[in-house]
Write a protein that holds these residues in place. Structure first.
Motif, mmCIF file in Angstrom:
data_model
loop_
_atom_site.group_PDB
_atom_site.id
_atom_site.type_symbol
_atom_site.label_atom_id
_atom_site.label_comp_id
_atom_site.label_asym_id
_atom_site.label_seq_id
_atom_site.Cartn_x
_atom_site.Cartn_y
_atom_site.Cartn_z
ATOM 1 N N LEU A 29 0.827 -1.216 0.000
ATOM 2 C CA LEU A 29 0.000 0.000 0.000
ATOM 3 C C LEU A 29 0.857 1.259 0.000
ATOM 4 O O LEU A 29 0.482 2.280 -0.570
ATOM 5 C CB LEU A 29 -0.936 0.002 1.215
ATOM 6 N N GLY A 30 2.027 1.174 0.647
ATOM 7 C CA GLY A 30 2.902 2.344 0.713
ATOM 8 C C GLY A 30 3.869 2.476 -0.441
ATOM 9 O O GLY A 30 4.408 3.558 -0.687
ATOM 10 N N HIS A 31 4.089 1.367 -1.170
ATOM 11 C CA HIS A 31 5.096 1.379 -2.242
ATOM 12 C C HIS A 31 4.581 0.636 -3.477
ATOM 13 O O HIS A 31 5.341 -0.095 -4.130
ATOM 14 C CB HIS A 31 6.400 0.738 -1.767
ATOM 15 N N ALA A 32 3.331 0.830 -3.820
ATOM 16 C CA ALA A 32 2.717 0.063 -4.914
ATOM 17 C C ALA A 32 3.465 0.205 -6.227
ATOM 18 O O ALA A 32 3.573 -0.754 -7.002
ATOM 19 C CB ALA A 32 1.257 0.500 -5.095
ATOM 20 N N GLU A 33 4.011 1.399 -6.484
ATOM 21 C CA GLU A 33 4.680 1.630 -7.758
ATOM 22 C C GLU A 33 6.014 0.898 -7.877
ATOM 23 O O GLU A 33 6.547 0.704 -8.978
ATOM 24 C CB GLU A 33 4.903 3.135 -7.981
ATOM 25 N N LEU A 34 6.565 0.445 -6.745
ATOM 26 C CA LEU A 34 7.849 -0.260 -6.760
ATOM 27 C C LEU A 34 7.688 -1.769 -6.915
ATOM 28 O O LEU A 34 8.581 -2.449 -7.451
ATOM 29 C CB LEU A 34 8.628 0.023 -5.468
ATOM 30 N N VAL A 35 6.579 -2.307 -6.458
ATOM 31 C CA VAL A 35 6.387 -3.757 -6.388
ATOM 32 C C VAL A 35 6.450 -4.464 -7.747
ATOM 33 O O VAL A 35 7.038 -5.548 -7.844
ATOM 34 C CB VAL A 35 5.054 -4.086 -5.667
ATOM 35 N N PRO A 36 5.902 -3.893 -8.847
ATOM 36 C CA PRO A 36 5.956 -4.617 -10.123
ATOM 37 C C PRO A 36 7.360 -4.956 -10.610
ATOM 38 O O PRO A 36 7.526 -5.877 -11.419
ATOM 39 C CB PRO A 36 5.250 -3.651 -11.091
ATOM 40 N N ASN A 37 8.362 -4.240 -10.149
ATOM 41 C CA ASN A 37 9.728 -4.516 -10.583
ATOM 42 C C ASN A 37 10.515 -5.341 -9.572
ATOM 43 O O ASN A 37 11.743 -5.483 -9.690
ATOM 44 C CB ASN A 37 10.467 -3.208 -10.867
ATOM 45 N N MET A 38 9.836 -5.887 -8.577
ATOM 46 C CA MET A 38 10.499 -6.665 -7.529
ATOM 47 C C MET A 38 10.335 -8.166 -7.743
ATOM 48 O O MET A 38 9.401 -8.623 -8.401
ATOM 49 C CB MET A 38 9.913 -6.316 -6.147
ATOM 50 N N THR A 39 11.266 -8.917 -7.161
ATOM 51 C CA THR A 39 11.110 -10.372 -7.073
ATOM 52 C C THR A 39 10.426 -10.690 -5.748
ATOM 53 O O THR A 39 10.302 -9.822 -4.871
ATOM 54 C CB THR A 39 12.473 -11.068 -7.118
ATOM 55 N N THR A 40 10.009 -11.938 -5.598
ATOM 56 C CA THR A 40 9.401 -12.364 -4.323
ATOM 57 C C THR A 40 10.378 -12.140 -3.175
ATOM 58 O O THR A 40 9.996 -11.683 -2.088
ATOM 59 C CB THR A 40 9.030 -13.861 -4.388
ATOM 60 N N ILE A 63 -5.494 -13.920 -5.571
ATOM 61 C CA ILE A 63 -4.639 -13.887 -6.758
ATOM 62 C C ILE A 63 -3.689 -15.068 -6.670
ATOM 63 O O ILE A 63 -3.039 -15.288 -5.650
ATOM 64 C CB ILE A 63 -3.862 -12.556 -6.845
ATOM 65 N N GLY A 64 -3.586 -15.819 -7.738
ATOM 66 C CA GLY A 64 -2.879 -17.086 -7.680
ATOM 67 C C GLY A 64 -1.385 -17.041 -7.525
ATOM 68 O O GLY A 64 -0.785 -18.000 -7.042
ATOM 69 N N SER A 65 -0.751 -15.949 -7.926
ATOM 70 C CA SER A 65 0.711 -15.908 -7.893
ATOM 71 C C SER A 65 1.205 -14.479 -7.724
ATOM 72 O O SER A 65 0.449 -13.519 -7.923
ATOM 73 C CB SER A 65 1.294 -16.491 -9.183
ATOM 74 N N PHE A 66 2.476 -14.350 -7.391
ATOM 75 C CA PHE A 66 3.078 -13.027 -7.244
ATOM 76 C C PHE A 66 3.140 -12.318 -8.596
ATOM 77 O O PHE A 66 2.953 -11.101 -8.687
ATOM 78 C CB PHE A 66 4.474 -13.153 -6.631
ATOM 79 N N THR A 67 3.388 -13.072 -9.667
ATOM 80 C CA THR A 67 3.389 -12.476 -11.006
ATOM 81 C C THR A 67 2.037 -11.870 -11.332
ATOM 82 O O THR A 67 1.945 -10.758 -11.869
ATOM 83 C CB THR A 67 3.748 -13.539 -12.066
ATOM 84 N N ALA A 68 0.969 -12.577 -10.992
ATOM 85 C CA ALA A 68 -0.385 -12.062 -11.239
ATOM 86 C C ALA A 68 -0.644 -10.798 -10.424
ATOM 87 O O ALA A 68 -1.305 -9.867 -10.896
ATOM 88 C CB ALA A 68 -1.414 -13.130 -10.902
ATOM 89 N N LEU A 69 -0.130 -10.768 -9.192
ATOM 90 C CA LEU A 69 -0.275 -9.569 -8.356
ATOM 91 C C LEU A 69 0.426 -8.380 -8.999
ATOM 92 O O LEU A 69 -0.121 -7.266 -9.048
ATOM 93 C CB LEU A 69 0.297 -9.835 -6.961
#
Length: 285
Positions: A29-40, A63-69
């Motif tokens: 919630l605090g860093h939503a814009e950073l998460v798409p470029n992160m690994t698990t 949501i089934g997976s981190f990639t989907a998230l």
């Protein structure tokens, strides 16, 4: 009833999460814009939770997976929040420079999101097939046609027999003359465009390698049938005023393939590059 956005869903379910899942939720919630470029691993480290907790968190929110998230976040951040590519734009009073900034942000975010959808092994397979190709055909319709045209021009500069046409019936004889070792690059955001699918299937009958540049959608026919899949994030609605961010992601992949190929064959084409450049300069005078 309107479906909740992924961020709203996370916020609404905060009290139901386990302590570890709450840490992950708070970070997202605090860093939503950073998460798409992160690994698990990176998300778990930044949130102070385990990788297993990240997996459980994704399942907790449906949501089934981190990639989907990550894909859901990309779509929400670039499309839902900015909302520049549907007909509601006419109801707003944005100044031209404000719209320029919004378009720039959406295109940039969409391109960055491609790093979460491109499979490294598929990219390497595509690069190898293209480098060794005797002939390369590119095909897309609508907004994707511009990307196919750009790709054809670029690979012609590298000395490849490269072709594309906006006309379906012109593409048929081009595809009929493909053979094993040749490459057909099918460009379709949806992966369901009939003309692209028909030419792709025809190219496969000639034993050409079919490379798909399409969104990450395992249910689409093009995704299922292509030999090699270069997947794009789902960043646009079907009902839109034009192909914008999706076209930019296509062009970004094409530029990458062009650069990869030039890196491998550059030494044998550099002389022709210089000759072409000299002729262009001469014709300007």
């Amino acid at each position: 009833m309107k479906q909740l956005s992924i961020l709203a869903k996370i916020e609404n379910q905060m009290e139901r999460f386990s302590p570890a899942e709450k840490k992950i939720a708070a970070y997202i919630l605090g860093h939503a814009e950073l998460v798409p470029n992160m690994t698990t691993k990176e998300l778990s480290r930044n949130a102070g939770a385990s990788e297993a907790s990240v997996v459980r968190f994704c399942k907790s929110i449906g949501i089934g997976s981190f990639t989907a998230l990550k894909l859901a976040l990309v779509r929400e951040l670039t499309i839902a929040d900015m909302n520049i590519n549907d007909f509601s734009i006419i109801e707003k009073q944005d100044a031209p420079y404000d719209l320029f900034n919004k378009v720039t942000y959406v295109n940039k975010a969409a391109i960055e999101a491609t790093t979460t959808t491109i499979d490294k092994r598929e990219l390497e397979k595509a690069a190898e097939a293209i480098v060794n190709a005797g002939k390369i055909l590119f095909y897309g319709v609508g907004g994707s046609a511009a990307s196919a045209m750009d790709a054809c021009y670029k690979f012609t500069k590298l000395g490849y027999v490269s072709a594309m046409s906006l006309d379906f019936h012109t593409m048929l004889p081009l595809a009929a003359n493909l053979k094993e070792g040749d490459v057909f690059v099918a460009i379709s955001t949806s992966g369901r465009t009939k003309d692209v699918l028909e030419i792709s299937r025809f190219a496969k009958k000639q034993h050409a390698t079919v490379v798909a540049i399409t969104k990450l959608d395992p249910s689409s026919p093009l995704y299922k049938e292509a030999d090699i899949k270069l997947c794009l994030p789902d960043v646009e609605q079907d009902y839109r005023i034009g192909s914008m961010a999706s076209r930019m992601t296509q062009l970004n992949v094409i530029d990458a393939l062009y650069l990869i190929t030039f890196h491998k064959v550059g030494s044998r084409v550099i002389e022709k590059f210089h000759e072409t450049r000299e002729e262009v300069v001469r014709l300007r005078r």
